[in-house]
Design a protein around this motif. Structure first.
Motif, PDB file in Angstrom:
ATOM      1  N   ARG A 196      65.330   1.522  60.420  1.00  0.00           N
ATOM      2  CA  ARG A 196      66.728   1.980  60.450  1.00  0.00           C
ATOM      3  C   ARG A 196      67.106   2.248  61.896  1.00  0.00           C
ATOM      4  O   ARG A 196      66.542   3.139  62.538  1.00  0.00           O
ATOM      5  CB  ARG A 196      66.896   3.251  59.609  1.00  0.00           C
ATOM      6  CG  ARG A 196      68.362   3.666  59.442  1.00  0.00           C
ATOM      7  CD  ARG A 196      68.492   4.861  58.534  1.00  0.00           C
ATOM      8  NE  ARG A 196      68.154   6.101  59.229  1.00  0.00           N
ATOM      9  CZ  ARG A 196      67.729   7.201  58.620  1.00  0.00           C
ATOM     10  NH1 ARG A 196      67.538   7.192  57.309  1.00  0.00           N
ATOM     11  NH2 ARG A 196      67.476   8.297  59.306  1.00  0.00           N
ATOM     12  N   ASP A 197      68.036   1.468  62.401  1.00  0.00           N
ATOM     13  CA  ASP A 197      68.470   1.605  63.796  1.00  0.00           C
ATOM     14  C   ASP A 197      69.552   2.670  63.870  1.00  0.00           C
ATOM     15  O   ASP A 197      70.690   2.461  63.436  1.00  0.00           O
ATOM     16  CB  ASP A 197      68.992   0.262  64.312  1.00  0.00           C
ATOM     17  CG  ASP A 197      69.074   0.226  65.830  1.00  0.00           C
ATOM     18  OD1 ASP A 197      69.062   1.307  66.453  1.00  0.00           O
ATOM     19  OD2 ASP A 197      69.149  -0.880  66.397  1.00  0.00           O
ATOM     20  N   GLU A 198      69.205   3.816  64.434  1.00  0.00           N
ATOM     21  CA  GLU A 198      70.120   4.953  64.497  1.00  0.00           C
ATOM     22  C   GLU A 198      71.228   4.742  65.531  1.00  0.00           C
ATOM     23  O   GLU A 198      72.361   5.175  65.341  1.00  0.00           O
ATOM     24  CB  GLU A 198      69.334   6.219  64.828  1.00  0.00           C
ATOM     25  CG  GLU A 198      70.146   7.497  64.780  1.00  0.00           C
ATOM     26  CD  GLU A 198      70.562   7.885  63.366  1.00  0.00           C
ATOM     27  OE1 GLU A 198      71.550   8.618  63.231  1.00  0.00           O
ATOM     28  OE2 GLU A 198      69.906   7.439  62.398  1.00  0.00           O
TER      29      GLU A 198
ATOM     30  N   THR B 102      64.817  14.767  59.300  1.00  0.00           N
ATOM     31  CA  THR B 102      65.531  13.657  59.947  1.00  0.00           C
ATOM     32  C   THR B 102      66.748  14.149  60.730  1.00  0.00           C
ATOM     33  O   THR B 102      67.170  13.483  61.677  1.00  0.00           O
ATOM     34  CB  THR B 102      65.976  12.636  58.901  1.00  0.00           C
ATOM     35  OG1 THR B 102      66.748  13.288  57.882  1.00  0.00           O
ATOM     36  CG2 THR B 102      64.770  11.956  58.244  1.00  0.00           C
TER      37      THR B 102
ATOM     38  N   THR C  66      59.828   4.991  56.717  1.00  0.00           N
ATOM     39  CA  THR C  66      61.018   4.573  57.469  1.00  0.00           C
ATOM     40  C   THR C  66      60.771   4.770  58.958  1.00  0.00           C
ATOM     41  O   THR C  66      60.394   5.867  59.388  1.00  0.00           O
ATOM     42  CB  THR C  66      62.255   5.377  57.048  1.00  0.00           C
ATOM     43  OG1 THR C  66      62.488   5.207  55.653  1.00  0.00           O
ATOM     44  CG2 THR C  66      63.483   4.908  57.829  1.00  0.00           C
TER      45      THR C  66
ATOM     46  N   ARG D 217      67.550  12.884  64.456  1.00  0.00           N
ATOM     47  CA  ARG D 217      68.799  12.265  64.923  1.00  0.00           C
ATOM     48  C   ARG D 217      69.358  12.997  66.136  1.00  0.00           C
ATOM     49  O   ARG D 217      69.873  12.376  67.065  1.00  0.00           O
ATOM     50  CB  ARG D 217      69.823  12.234  63.787  1.00  0.00           C
ATOM     51  CG  ARG D 217      69.531  11.196  62.710  1.00  0.00           C
ATOM     52  CD  ARG D 217      70.734  10.988  61.807  1.00  0.00           C
ATOM     53  NE  ARG D 217      71.039  12.204  61.055  1.00  0.00           N
ATOM     54  CZ  ARG D 217      70.560  12.480  59.838  1.00  0.00           C
ATOM     55  NH1 ARG D 217      69.708  11.627  59.258  1.00  0.00           N
ATOM     56  NH2 ARG D 217      70.900  13.589  59.205  1.00  0.00           N
TER      57      ARG D 217
ATOM     58  N   ILE E  60      62.672   4.957  62.347  1.00  0.00           N
ATOM     59  CA  ILE E  60      64.006   5.144  62.926  1.00  0.00           C
ATOM     60  C   ILE E  60      63.936   4.764  64.402  1.00  0.00           C
ATOM     61  O   ILE E  60      63.112   5.299  65.154  1.00  0.00           O
ATOM     62  CB  ILE E  60      64.482   6.603  62.772  1.00  0.00           C
ATOM     63  CG1 ILE E  60      64.449   7.017  61.304  1.00  0.00           C
ATOM     64  CG2 ILE E  60      65.889   6.770  63.350  1.00  0.00           C
ATOM     65  CD1 ILE E  60      64.724   8.500  61.092  1.00  0.00           C
TER      66      ILE E  60
END
Length: 376
Positions: free
Chosen positions: A164-166, A106, A131, A110, A133
């Motif tokens: 999950r909104d990065e 991850t 998940t 990111r 992202i």
């Protein structure tokens, strides 16, 4: 000995080379009848209207995800090769909505999202709850499309996932559209001022006038860029903390749009107004990536969007506000291109129009020559 000469008539001053070149009007009213002008205006506006309808409906009537770049990550505890298997299945979906690749972890995901190389990632969990992202700051339409794609894919595999909104959009930036509307406001101001100057004052007739018009456009662009940024950062609180970079971007959007329209005015006359509307409104607005990003727009609009000032402004705002300036070079290149071409058109056609004509030698009538010879 006496000689007889004829004084030129007052209307022949220009022909002798001793007077000023008479002003040649380029107004359509001096060339065409009111009926012809009316027909041309009606047909022109109708074509623009139909182009507007066609462009917007064709761009927005059926948004389809296409080649959205994402990463696939296998969490610890899963057998080797699971990530590649999932990647292959995602890339094999009909219509190729995704462009998936395997990532190590991850952390890499990111970083790639921050560098705008991917728009999301999918983390496969051994517990069965995966998940997804996303990065709605890069475009809410792509994030929404990812959710829809994985909802369908996971349902077929009897799995579930959480989102999950990065890079989330601001709470004051509903659906990420504020940057689009800010860019459109800047664009409208640029071509409206240029069109107004062209219609009410006309194209510059000397290089000095061209310089004055350019300076006025630059001053207006600076004020417009700053005030637009001020409204969104301080008055509305939409993009707090980005006043200076947004002001510079706004200057670029307004100046590039305005000076390009002025260049069209110098090159083609009053046809510059409908041409500017065609470029910046009919083609530029639907392709700008506001309501729908480039990964869900049809190929034509996705391709041209980044090369027209509304799209450059929209992408520039996103790059500045949500990605710390990453990706802003492409919008800057687009705005620079329009500014350079616009300046070249303004200066080039103004210099051409202001070029002095070579004086014509006075023609001595044959009767005057014969009289002079006889008296000699």
């Amino acid at each position: 000995m006496t000689t007889t000469t004829s004084a030129p008539a007052s209307g022949d001053v220009a022909a002798t080379g001793t007077g000023d070149e008479p002003h040649r009007s380029t107004s359509p009213t001096d060339k065409y009848s009111p009926r012809q002008i009316m027909v041309a205006v009606v047909l022109g506006v109708l074509l623009l209207q139909l182009g507007f309808i066609t462009s917007y409906v064709a761009a927005f009537h059926q948004p389809t995800p296409r080649d959205i770049p994402i990463g696939v990550i296998a969490d610890a505890g899963l057998p080797a090769g699971v990530d590649q298997q999932v990647t292959d299945k995602l890339n094999a979906i009909d219509g190729r909505p995704l462009q998936a690749r395997v990532l190590a972890n991850t952390y890499e995901a990111r970083n790639l999202i921050a560098d705008r190389e991917i728009m999301g990632a999918y983390l496969i969990s051994p517990t069965g709850t995966d998940t997804l992202i996303t990065a709605s700051g890069a475009g809410t339409s792509a994030a929404t499309a990812l959710e829809a794609i994985f909802t369908k894919a996971d349902a077929a595999q009897h799995r579930t996932f959480v989102v999950r909104d990065e890079v989330p959009v601001s709470v004051h930036d509903n659906r990420g559209l504020s940057g689009f509307y800010l860019a459109i406001g800047w664009v409208v101001g640029g071509y409206l001022l240029a069109a107004s100057i062209g219609l009410m004052i006309g194209a510059p007739r000397t290089l000095r006038e061209a310089g004055v018009h350019t300076a006025i456009m630059a001053g207006y662009a600076a004020a417009s860029g700053f005030l637009g940024a001020l409204i969104t950062t301080h008055l509305l609180g939409t993009f707090t903390g980005h006043l200076l970079p947004l002001s510079l971007l706004g200057f670029g959007v307004v100046f590039a749009t305005g000076i390009f329209t002025m260049g069209l005015r110098a090159a083609v006359g009053i046809l510059a107004v409908p041409l500017a509307i065609l470029i910046f409104v009919v083609l530029g607005n639907p392709s700008a990536g506001g309501a729908f990003g480039s990964n869900v727009l049809p190929t034509f609009w996705a391709t041209i969007g980044r090369w027209i000032t509304p799209g450059a402004g929209t992408e520039g705002v996103r790059s500045i506000v949500y990605f710390h300036g990453t990706g802003v070079l492409q919008p800057v290149a687009t705005l620079t291109l329009y500014a350079v071409v616009g300046l070249a058109l303004v200066l080039g056609f103004t210099a051409r129009a202001a070029r002095p004509t070579r004086p014509v030698a006075p023609q001595v009538p044959a009767t005057a020559t014969a009289t002079a010879t006889a008296t000699a």
